[in-house]
Design a protein around this motif. Structure first.
Motif, PDB file in Angstrom:
ATOM      1  N   LEU A 153      59.135  26.591  29.711  1.00 43.88           N
ATOM      2  CA  LEU A 153      59.433  25.665  28.617  1.00 43.88           C
ATOM      3  C   LEU A 153      58.312  25.616  27.580  1.00 43.88           C
ATOM      4  O   LEU A 153      58.400  24.869  26.603  1.00 43.88           O
ATOM      5  CB  LEU A 153      59.680  24.255  29.176  1.00 43.88           C
ATOM      6  N   ARG A 173      61.192  18.674  25.959  1.00 41.98           N
ATOM      7  CA  ARG A 173      60.981  19.717  26.961  1.00 41.98           C
ATOM      8  C   ARG A 173      60.269  19.154  28.198  1.00 41.98           C
ATOM      9  O   ARG A 173      60.536  19.583  29.319  1.00 41.98           O
ATOM     10  CB  ARG A 173      60.197  20.884  26.351  1.00 41.98           C
ATOM     11  N   VAL A 204      65.914  25.468  23.331  1.00 43.28           N
ATOM     12  CA  VAL A 204      65.675  24.540  24.433  1.00 43.28           C
ATOM     13  C   VAL A 204      66.856  24.525  25.392  1.00 43.28           C
ATOM     14  O   VAL A 204      66.687  24.531  26.624  1.00 43.28           O
ATOM     15  CB  VAL A 204      65.375  23.126  23.903  1.00 43.28           C
ATOM     16  N   LEU A 207      66.906  27.642  27.610  1.00 39.97           N
ATOM     17  CA  LEU A 207      65.905  27.537  28.663  1.00 39.97           C
ATOM     18  C   LEU A 207      66.346  26.554  29.745  1.00 39.97           C
ATOM     19  O   LEU A 207      66.215  26.816  30.943  1.00 39.97           O
ATOM     20  CB  LEU A 207      64.560  27.098  28.071  1.00 39.97           C
ATOM     21  N   PHE A 208      66.864  25.421  29.306  1.00 36.51           N
ATOM     22  CA  PHE A 208      67.342  24.386  30.220  1.00 36.51           C
ATOM     23  C   PHE A 208      68.414  24.951  31.139  1.00 36.51           C
ATOM     24  O   PHE A 208      68.366  24.793  32.370  1.00 36.51           O
ATOM     25  CB  PHE A 208      67.873  23.222  29.383  1.00 36.51           C
TER      26      PHE A 208
END
Length: 260
Positions: A153, A173, A204, A207-208
């Motif tokens: 992150l 994040r 974001v 990535l999450f």
């Protein structure tokens, strides 16, 4: 037998006031590792639905009479099965001890990402992320996981800073890392990137979702951006709203076992 992480039928939540709002979850069956985005118009009750699943909001009492559906009588059902050997009757838990009866399951099996991040301002980013692990006394087992998550992150270098020293995107994040840190069975996210610009929002969210899938976590997200949620592979679950003379009803229906 198919295990549903969440299995709800005929669960309602009424909100008193002039609007006379009523959320009705006619059916919600979520399988392990499902990635679902609840979508709908602003104010339709998406966050209310998420708070019910988080065991933070008490559902309406079970009515005395059974609900009739397709010519059959059915009783309201609200079950949470975070692992194959753990099943919680949420109605029974609320009746037995209210929110306190659900605190342990909520802490261990759920991760919640709020719109605003919800970080504690007097804790550093590191301590915010590790808070649940400390409460559960599992820090040693999760140090490597937390390091990997924070590096992915891109917040590893920010762990010594306080929320006020971070940008909005950095705080969000950190909030995502906190929700993932204790390796929960389910992540609930309430418009986790609503405050971010579109380019950062997509990065974001990617990535999450990657981190959640790496942990084989079930994800249920409230989203204001249907296009992005669909692009990232979420199954869209719309909330329909019906206005009546005596108020407004929002309805939620989804069943993975039906091909969701």
């Amino acid at each position: 037998m198919v295990r549903h992480v969440f299995d709800l039928a005929h669960v309602t939540k009424s909100r008193p006031g002039t609007e006379n709002y009523r959320l009705k979850i006619t059916r919600l069956q979520v399988l392990p590792r499902d990635t679902i985005a609840i979508v709908g118009t602003s104010g339709c009750g998406k966050s209310t639905a998420l708070d019910l699943l988080a065991c933070a909001l008490k559902p309406d009492p079970v009515p005395a009479e059974a609900v009739r559906e397709n010519g059959r009588e059915e009783r309201p059902v609200f079950r949470f099965s975070p692992t194959p050997d753990r099943e919680v009757d949420i109605y029974a838990a609320w009746a037995r001890g209210g929110s306190n009866a659900l605190a342990s399951d909520r802490m261990r099996y759920l991760g919640y990402v709020l719109q605003t991040g919800g970080l504690l301002p007097f804790l550093t980013a590191r301590d915010n992320i590790m808070l649940t692990c400390k409460v559960l006394n599992i820090v040693p087992d999760h140090i490597k996981r937390i390091e990997a998550i924070t590096k992915e992150l891109n917040i590893f270098s920010l762990l010594g800073k306080y929320p006020a020293q971070l940008s909005m995107g950095e705080r969000q994040r950190v909030a995502i890392a906190r929700a993932l840190a204790h390796n929960p069975s389910v992540i609930l996210a309430d418009e986790p990137t609503a405050a971010l610009d579109p380019s950062h929002s997509k990065t974001v969210m990617q990535l999450f979702l990657k981190l959640a899938r790496d942990q084989e976590t079930t994800v249920i997200m409230v989203s204001h951006d249907q296009a992005l949620a669909a692009e990232l592979g979420f199954t869209l679950v719309p909330m329909t709203v019906t206005s009546r003379r005596d108020g407004v009803t929002a309805n939620l229906f989804f069943s993975s076992s039906m091909g969701g």
